[in-house]
Design a protein around this motif. Structure first.
Motif, PDB file in Angstrom:
ATOM      1  N   GLN A  70      -6.058 -79.404  38.386  1.00 30.05           N
ATOM      2  CA  GLN A  70      -4.713 -79.826  38.026  1.00 30.05           C
ATOM      3  C   GLN A  70      -4.717 -81.281  37.596  1.00 30.05           C
ATOM      4  O   GLN A  70      -5.695 -81.997  37.807  1.00 30.05           O
ATOM      5  CB  GLN A  70      -3.762 -79.623  39.218  1.00 30.05           C
ATOM      6  N   SER A  71      -3.549 -81.687  36.989  1.00 27.76           N
ATOM      7  CA  SER A  71      -3.416 -83.098  36.630  1.00 27.76           C
ATOM      8  C   SER A  71      -3.212 -83.918  37.886  1.00 27.76           C
ATOM      9  O   SER A  71      -2.514 -83.488  38.829  1.00 27.76           O
ATOM     10  CB  SER A  71      -2.226 -83.303  35.691  1.00 27.76           C
ATOM     11  N   ARG A 122     -12.103 -78.688  33.035  1.00 29.80           N
ATOM     12  CA  ARG A 122     -10.834 -78.829  32.310  1.00 29.80           C
ATOM     13  C   ARG A 122      -9.695 -78.341  33.191  1.00 29.80           C
ATOM     14  O   ARG A 122      -9.908 -77.679  34.198  1.00 29.80           O
ATOM     15  CB  ARG A 122     -10.880 -78.017  31.003  1.00 29.80           C
ATOM     16  N   ARG A 123      -8.438 -78.652  32.767  1.00 29.74           N
ATOM     17  CA  ARG A 123      -7.277 -78.173  33.507  1.00 29.74           C
ATOM     18  C   ARG A 123      -7.259 -76.650  33.501  1.00 29.74           C
ATOM     19  O   ARG A 123      -7.587 -76.021  32.512  1.00 29.74           O
ATOM     20  CB  ARG A 123      -5.984 -78.714  32.894  1.00 29.74           C
ATOM     21  N   GLY A 124      -6.877 -76.093  34.671  1.00 23.59           N
ATOM     22  CA  GLY A 124      -6.854 -74.648  34.787  1.00 23.59           C
ATOM     23  C   GLY A 124      -7.993 -74.170  35.663  1.00 23.59           C
ATOM     24  O   GLY A 124      -8.547 -74.911  36.477  1.00 23.59           O
ATOM     25  N   PHE A 125      -8.359 -72.924  35.482  1.00 17.03           N
ATOM     26  CA  PHE A 125      -9.424 -72.330  36.294  1.00 17.03           C
ATOM     27  C   PHE A 125     -10.779 -72.575  35.654  1.00 17.03           C
ATOM     28  O   PHE A 125     -10.946 -72.367  34.442  1.00 17.03           O
ATOM     29  CB  PHE A 125      -9.172 -70.826  36.471  1.00 17.03           C
ATOM     30  N   ASN A 126     -11.736 -73.010  36.465  1.00 16.08           N
ATOM     31  CA  ASN A 126     -13.098 -73.281  36.001  1.00 16.08           C
ATOM     32  C   ASN A 126     -14.080 -72.557  36.923  1.00 16.08           C
ATOM     33  O   ASN A 126     -13.967 -72.635  38.155  1.00 16.08           O
ATOM     34  CB  ASN A 126     -13.398 -74.780  36.044  1.00 16.08           C
ATOM     35  N   LEU A 184      -9.556 -74.482  40.730  1.00 14.23           N
ATOM     36  CA  LEU A 184      -8.299 -74.724  40.020  1.00 14.23           C
ATOM     37  C   LEU A 184      -8.155 -76.231  39.857  1.00 14.23           C
ATOM     38  O   LEU A 184      -8.026 -76.961  40.836  1.00 14.23           O
ATOM     39  CB  LEU A 184      -7.122 -74.140  40.801  1.00 14.23           C
ATOM     40  N   ASP A 215      -7.755 -78.454  43.351  1.00 15.01           N
ATOM     41  CA  ASP A 215      -6.829 -77.790  44.258  1.00 15.01           C
ATOM     42  C   ASP A 215      -7.380 -77.800  45.683  1.00 15.01           C
ATOM     43  O   ASP A 215      -8.594 -77.673  45.898  1.00 15.01           O
ATOM     44  CB  ASP A 215      -6.591 -76.343  43.791  1.00 15.01           C
TER      45      ASP A 215
END
Length: 417
Positions: free
Chosen positions: A396-397, A362-366, A394, A326
Motif C-alpha cells: 500500500q501507499s 509495486r502497489r497491490g498484490f506481489n 499486499l 500490509d
C-alpha cells in the motif's frame, strides 16, 4: 569417483572448521584422563580386568556407531551396575588412582630444582650403603619417597629430620640397633623417619624372592610411587621394589642406573623438563588423543547427517519510502536444515534469518519466492525444507509523515463551535 572423494574431503575440512574451542578443550581433558588410565594399566596388578572393562567400552562405542539399538540399550541398562561392581572389586586401585590424579596435575606444572651434583652424591651414598650392608649380610629396608604421600602407609616409625649420612644409616641397620628391623625413609635427600613398619603385599611372593622384608617392600610399592631398597640378610642380595614389582640388582652399577632413573622420573630438573614431560611416554599420549578424538567423533559429532527444524524470522529489506507492507504479511517461516551434529552444536539459532529484497515491489498484490540464498545459515548445513516457499504481499501507499488517525494536528473531530 575423484569428484566424490574431493567432495568428502571438503566436507571433512568444513566439519573441522566448525569445531568450537569448547570441544577442543573437551578432547584435551578426556585425553588426559585416558593417559592417566593407560599409565595406571602399565603398572597395576589388575591390568587384565581393567583391559576387559576398556574392551567393553570400545564395544559400546562401536555398537552406537553402527546403530545396534539392542546392544546399546543393554549397555545403558548395565552401565551403572557394572560401574558399582568395578568400584567394589577394585576399590583399592580406584582409591590410589584418585589420590594420584591431583599429584599428576601438580607434577605437570611443578618442576623440582635439584642440584645435579647433590643428586649424584645421594645416589653414590645409597649405592655404597647398600653394597656394604649386602657384603655383611645385614638386612635392611630403605624407602625413597616419591611425589605421593607416605604417611597413610607407614606405622610405628620414629620421626626425625636430619641430613642423609652414610655412618648414620649403617648404624641404624646394625643388628644391635633397636630399630634395625624397620624401614628408613629418605625424602628429598633428608632422613625423615626410621624404624617404620610397611604394609605387606596383597599377593604372596615366591620363596626365591625373599621373606617378610621383601613382601613389605612390595606392599609399599603397590600403594605409592616410592622406591624401596631391600638387602637380604640370608643371601646378601640387593633388590629394588617399585610399582608393585621387585627385582634383584646384579651389581652396583645396575643399582646406580636404577636409582638415577628413579630420580629423573620423580624429580625432573628445570632445564628441559617441560619438553621431557611433553615427550615422555609419547606412544601413550598419542594413543590417548586418538581415543579421545574417536570417541568425540562418534559420540558427539555423530555418525552421519541429522535434520533439525527451526522457526526463522522473515525480514523485508529495501522497501521504497513511499510504500508500506500490509500488517498481515508473513513474519516467519519453518526451515529444516541437514548436516553433521558438530555443525548444529556450533549453531546459534537466533542468527538464522530470511532476508527478502522488496525494492522492486509495486502497489497491490506481489508474489515473492523464497530461495536458499535468502536464508542466512552456516555453509556446513544444507536447506532440506522451507515453508512457505512463496508468499503474497499486499503493498500500500505509505501514509504521509505526521498523519494520525481521526484528524489532523491542532484539530479535534468533536470540537464545539
Amino acid at each position: 569417483m575423484h569428484r566424490q572423494s574431493r567432495s568428502n574431503s571438503v566436507t571433512f575440512l568444513n566439519s573441522l572448521s566448525a569445531i568450537p574451542w569448547v570441544d577442543v578443550l573437551d578432547i584435551l581433558i578426556v585425553s588426559f584422563f585416558f593417559y592417566a588410565l593407560l599409565s595406571w594399566l602399565n603398572r597395576t596388578a589388575t591390568r587384565a580386568a581393567a583391559l576387559g572393562a576398556i574392551a567393553l567400552g570400545v564395544l559400546y562405542i562401536l555398537a552406537r556407531r553402527l546403530g545396534m539399538v539392542l546392544t546399546t540399550e543393554v549397555f545403558h541398562a548395565g552401565a551403572l551396575v557394572g560401574l558399582v561392581a568395578l568400584v567394589v572389586v577394585f576399590q583399592e586401585d580406584v582409591r590410589r588412582g584418585l589420590q594420584r590424579l591431583p599429584l599428576q596435575l601438580s607434577k605437570f606444572f611443578r618442576r623440582f630444582s635439584r642440584s645435579p651434583e647433590r643428586e649424584r652424591e645421594e645416589v653414590e651414598l645409597l649405592v655404597d650403603v647398600a653394597l656394604r650392608l649386602a657384603a655383611t649380610k645385614t638386612g635392611a629396608l630403605l624407602v625413597l619417597a616419591g611425589n605421593e604421600p607416605l604417611t597413610a602407609h607407614l606405622s610405628s616409625g620414629i620421626r626425625v629430620s636430619g641430613e642423609l649420612n652414610k655412618e648414620l644409616l649403617l648404624s641404624i641397620f646394625h643388628t644391635g640397633s633397636p630399630g634395625h628391623d624397620g624401614a628408613v625413609v629418605v625424602d628429598q635427600g633428608s632422613l625423615w623417619e626410621f624404624a617404620a613398619h610397611l604394609p605387606l603385599a596383597h599377593r604372596p611372593l615366591g620363596a626365591e624372592m625373599g621373606g617378610t622384608r621383601h613382601r613389605a617392600a612390595v606392599g609399599l610399592a603397590e600403594r605409592c610411587d616410592a622406591m624401596v631398597l631391600v638387602v637380604s640378610e640370608e643371601r646378601g642380595v640387593i633388590s629394588v621394589a617399585e610399582a608393585g614389582e621387585i627385582h634383584e640388582m646384579a651389581s652396583g652399577e645396575v643399582l646406580r642406573e636404577r636409582l638415577q632413573q628413579f630420580f629423573d622420573s620423580r624429580f625432573p630438573r628445570v632445564s628441559g623438563s617441560l619438553w621431557k614431560a611433553l615427550t615422555a611416554n609419547a606412544h601413550l599420549k598419542v594413543l590417548s588423543v586418538a581415543f579421545s578424538i574417536a570417541a568425540w567423533s562418534i559420540l558427539v559429532a555423530g555418525p552421519g547427517t541429522i535434520h533439525r527444524t527451526f522457526v526463522v524470522p522473515i525480514e523485508y529489506r529495501n522497501l521504497p519510502e513511499s510504500l508500506a507492507i500490509d500488517e498481515d504479511a508473513p513474519s516467519e517461516a519453518r526451515v529444516t536444515l541437514a548436516g553433521p551434529e558438530i555443525a548444529f552444536r556450533s549453531l546459534d539459532p537466533s542468527l538464522l534469518l530470511i532476508a527478502l529484497d522488496v525494492s522492486q515491489v509495486r502497489r497491490g498484490f506481489n508474489q515473492l519466492l523464497i530461495t536458499e540464498n535468502d536464508l542466512r545459515h552456516p555453509p556446513q548445513l544444507q536447506v532440506e525444507f522451507l515453508s512457505p516457499r512463496d508468499i503474497v504481499l499486499l503493498i500500500q501507499s505509505a501514509p504521509p509523515p505526521g498523519a494520525e488517525e481521526g484528524g489532523t494536528d491542532g484539530e479535534s473531530p468533536d470540537r464545539e463551535s
